[in-house]
Write a protein that holds these residues in place. Structure first.
Motif, short mmCIF file in Angstrom:
data_model
loop_
_atom_site.label_atom_id
_atom_site.label_comp_id
_atom_site.label_asym_id
_atom_site.label_seq_id
_atom_site.Cartn_x
_atom_site.Cartn_y
_atom_site.Cartn_z
N PHE A 1 9.68 9.34 9.32
CA PHE A 1 9.86 8.29 8.31
C PHE A 1 8.61 7.43 8.24
O PHE A 1 8.19 6.84 9.24
CB PHE A 1 11.09 7.43 8.66
N GLU B 1 15.93 6.60 -2.73
CA GLU B 1 16.39 5.21 -2.76
C GLU B 1 17.73 5.13 -3.46
O GLU B 1 18.01 5.88 -4.41
CB GLU B 1 15.37 4.29 -3.44
N ASN C 1 11.45 -0.43 13.34
CA ASN C 1 11.10 0.59 12.34
C ASN C 1 11.65 1.95 12.77
O ASN C 1 11.42 2.38 13.90
CB ASN C 1 9.58 0.68 12.19
N SER D 1 8.58 4.85 6.21
CA SER D 1 9.25 3.55 6.20
C SER D 1 10.72 3.79 5.87
O SER D 1 11.09 4.84 5.33
CB SER D 1 8.62 2.60 5.19
N GLN D 2 11.55 2.81 6.20
CA GLN D 2 12.97 2.88 5.87
C GLN D 2 13.51 1.46 5.92
O GLN D 2 13.21 0.71 6.86
CB GLN D 2 13.73 3.76 6.88
N ARG E 1 16.00 2.25 1.04
CA ARG E 1 15.05 3.34 0.77
C ARG E 1 14.70 4.09 2.04
O ARG E 1 14.54 3.49 3.11
CB ARG E 1 13.78 2.77 0.13
N TYR E 2 14.60 5.41 1.90
CA TYR E 2 14.24 6.29 3.01
C TYR E 2 12.97 7.05 2.59
O TYR E 2 13.03 7.90 1.70
CB TYR E 2 15.36 7.29 3.29
N ASP E 3 11.84 6.75 3.21
CA ASP E 3 10.57 7.41 2.88
C ASP E 3 10.23 8.42 3.98
O ASP E 3 9.89 8.03 5.11
CB ASP E 3 9.43 6.38 2.76
N THR E 4 10.33 9.71 3.66
CA THR E 4 10.17 10.76 4.65
C THR E 4 8.89 11.56 4.39
O THR E 4 8.19 11.35 3.40
CB THR E 4 11.37 11.73 4.61
N SER F 1 10.74 10.53 -0.88
CA SER F 1 11.48 9.26 -0.86
C SER F 1 12.83 9.40 -1.55
O SER F 1 12.96 10.08 -2.56
CB SER F 1 10.65 8.18 -1.56
#
Length: 710
Positions: free
Chosen positions: A335, A511, A320, A337-338, A433-436, A509
């Motif tokens: 992050f 995507e 992760n 999630s990514q 997807r990049y969730d920051t 986020s």
């Protein structure tokens, strides 16, 4: 005519696959016009006649009124509440990349043809023509039948083969030293280098890699060359370069159709001259040197930290991504999630809006929630001096290689997706997807054309009241080169290597849709499902995202320059060399640049093409927007003659329209008045004397010239 601003009403005529019997339709139109106009005798004030869009526009211009100005665009387009045409932003992802790759080759070949004075423009025409055809709205968009997509790709492939011949003609002139006539070294492209395959150099004792830099600024990049064994690499001065052997990931080795058994690649840093080339000489290392202990360290499923002079990237032992830290600015992004997620495509028969299927044009997910492609992942951490990489494998069809290069100021994400499994008979739309933790407040930013950037706001349209029905696809926009989110302190920017659909569906986020494999046609005349295959299974697609973490005020300098390098990257050609290095160096130039002056960083050479002996077509652009950078968002002046130092003296030059089909002084544009009482009148400067070759560009301006050289 309540919907029109004047008493001029345009009735457009035409449609895909319709009105093919011209004789029948024009006879009917003639009758319609005749009988409608006959009603004028009974007091009708309707006058119908054949016209064109130009005539219609001219009539509006003469209406003597002001007009609303529009600064947003028409995206995303929908023909009913469930029919958003946002799928084609990503359809046929491999072809979208191939077109951009082919353009890179076309522009480099034009440069080489011009500077070597080979006059091979007509020879190069098949690639120019194939590129033109590929711009069709059903080509690059991916909304064609499969057989037609194959035809577009074949045309590009044949054009690239022709370009390879022109490249050889040019290097036959540029490579030999003056007063020398050594044997011509046949140059070839390794077009499967994106899957780490170059069969032409496998097992060779000696070969060269010549890199042409199409930018008018010096660039430093890390070059990867797939090899079976280790080599000594010499730079253009004859010095031995520092190189490392790093493994090729298992995901790449397993790609269907990859026939090479090569498992390693040499990586080295190359600094290339502006608008010129460097040649690097490879020679097999003796056996005793090959056995030297490698400094490359590899770990599996442990915590992994990538770190260089500017950035740090942290992963846990589950693969992760936790954070990217900008060490220079003492800032970072966390992050949540990514990784790879997928939307289930809506299955429908298109009989009514609520039964609209997802297809080549339409993106319509069954649910607004995307699912992870895997609940577990593995991580391999590879640390060399030139590059540090985390290979994160999600399953047997989705993986990413996240790399940090020595001295690099960005993070590179190279993704591999496919074959997308369909044994469950469910269509899948794959996103990265990049969730920051960025507080983006529903806003995100996408480029409109590789240049200008527009602000987007989730579930909102700036010029009309919008009711969100499709909460995912209704927020997708075309991302031609970049997308970002920001708050007061930091900006997270993603550069793409091809056009992709992108969105920010939740705050913080980003995507991007990178691949699609569907089961239903969307009823918009393709007449086929989007199910691309190769080698008897689903198509595998590879690509890159470039990530920047910077304060908002500093971001443009990084993403503008990097985007130019990604779009027009150095072109590598290979040659098998029989001579020793000393013999080669005595006979051939190993470095050359068309420029002697340093040109401004905010200027890009868009076109440099020889039309005929001593006649050239040039386009230059200022690629920064107004007010986005303190230093580079200002007008800039440079000398056009500096581009021609190696060719000759400019004796005459004429500024042309953007399409280069009319002298700018002959352009007579219509003048419009906006409702804010602003005039559209364009000031056209007088033609410069040939003695004054100073060119001024304002932000985002493109200027086009025909140049004659003595």
């Amino acid at each position: 005519a309540a919907g029109y601003a004047t008493n001029h009403i345009i009735m457009t005529f035409g449609d895909d696959f319709n009105f093919e019997n011209a004789d029948e339709y024009f006879k009917n139109l003639d009758k319609l016009i005749k009988y409608v106009n006959a009603q004028q005798a009974n007091g009708s004030n309707v006058n119908v006649f054949y016209s064109t869009s130009s005539c219609y526009l001219y009539a509006l211009n003469k209406a003597d009124r002001s007009w609303k100005s529009k600064t947003d665009d028409f995206f995303p387009y929908a023909h009913h509440p469930h029919g958003f045409w946002t799928g084609y932003f990503s359809s046929r992802a491999a072809f979208k990349r191939y077109e951009r790759h082919a353009n890179n080759i076309l522009q480099v070949t034009r440069h080489l043809n011009a500077f070597a004075n080979t006059n091979a423009r007509n020879t190069l025409f098949p690639l120019s023509e194939a590129m033109g055809v590929a711009q069709h709205h059903d080509a690059l968009s991916g909304t064609e039948k499969q057989a037609v997509a194959f035809d577009y790709a074949q045309r590009l492939s044949e054009g690239i083969q022709v370009a390879e011949g022109v490249i050889n003609q040019a290097y036959a002139k540029l490579l030999p030293k003056d007063s020398q006539s050594p044997p011509i070294q046949f140059q070839f492209l390794c077009q499967l280098s994106n899957i780490s395959q170059c069969l032409g150099i496998e097992g060779q004792e000696r070969f060269t890699v010549t890199l042409w830099n199409p930018l008018i600024h010096q660039v430093t990049q890390h070059i990867r060359v797939p090899v079976r064994t280790d080599y000594t690499v010499r730079d253009p001065t004859g010095d031995t370069l520092f190189t490392e052997l790093v493994p090729i990931s298992q995901a790449v080795q397993n790609i269907p159709g990859r026939t090479s058994l090569t498992q390693k690649q040499i990586i080295f840093k190359a600094t290339l001259p502006a608008l010129g080339f460097n040649t690097y000489y490879f020679e097999k290392k003796p056996d005793q040197e090959k056995n030297e202990k490698s400094s490359v360290k590899i770990t599996h499923n442990d915590e992994c930290t990538l770190k260089n002079q500017h950035l740090r990237v942290d992963f846990d032992d589950q693969g992760n991504l936790h954070q990217i830290v900008n060490l220079d600015k003492n800032t970072g992004v966390q992050f949540k999630s990514q990784g790879f997620y997928w939307y289930q495509s809506f299955a429908g028969n298109n009989s009514r809006p609520e039964f609209q299927a997802s297809g080549a044009y339409i993106f319509r997910p069954l649910s607004s929630d995307s699912q992870p492609v895997s609940t577990t992942r593995s991580i391999t951490c590879i640390k060399a001096e030139s590059v540090q990489t985390a290979i994160v494998t999600f399953n047997n069809w989705a993986s990413q290689e996240i790399s940090l290069y020595d001295g690099g100021e960005h993070v590179e994400v190279e993704w591999t997706v496919g074959p997308i499994p369909i044994n469950d008979n469910i269509g899948k739309e794959i996103i990265l997807r990049y969730d920051t933790d960025i507080q983006s407040q529903s806003k995100y930013y996408t480029d409109a054309n590789g240049r200008e950037v527009l602000e987007r706001k989730r579930d909102y349209r700036p010029t009309w009241n919008y009711t969100a029905v499709e909460t995912v696809s209704g927020n997708y926009y075309p991302v031609n080169s970049r997308i970002w989110i920001k708050d007061e302190d930091q900006q997270f920017t993603v550069l793409t290597d091809r056009t992709q659909g992108g969105a920010s569906i939740a705050d913080g986020s980003v995507e991007l849709m990178i691949h699609r494999r569907l089961f239903y046609d969307d009823g918009l005349d393709v007449g086929e499902i989007l199910n691309e295959t190769a080698y008897g299974e689903g198509l595998v697609v590879r690509g890159k995202h470039i990530l920047f973490i910077q304060p908002p005020a500093a971001s443009a300098l990084y993403h503008r320059v990097a985007s130019q390098s990604l779009y027009m990257h150095p072109l590598a050609t290979f040659a098998i060399i029989p001579q020793t290095y000393d013999s080669y160096a005595a006979a051939y130039r190993q470095t050359w640049s068309a420029l002697t002056d340093t040109l401004p960083l905010n200027v890009h050479l868009l076109t440099f093409e020889q039309l005929a002996p001593q006649i050239y077509r040039i386009r230059v652009e200022h690629y920064f927007e107004l007010n986005e950078d303190e230093t580079y968002s200002h007008p800039v002046t440079f000398d056009l003659q500096s581009l021609f130092k190696s060719i000759g003296q400019i004796s005459e030059f004429t500024e042309l329209t953007l399409a280069a089909n009319l002298p700018l002084t002959d352009l007579k544009r219509l003048t419009w008045l906006s409702s804010e009482q602003e005039s559209s009148h364009m000031f056209v400067p007088e033609q410069n004397a040939a003695t004054n070759t100073a060119i001024r560009l304002i932000p985002m301006q493109i200027r086009t010239f025909k140049v004659i050289v003595q």
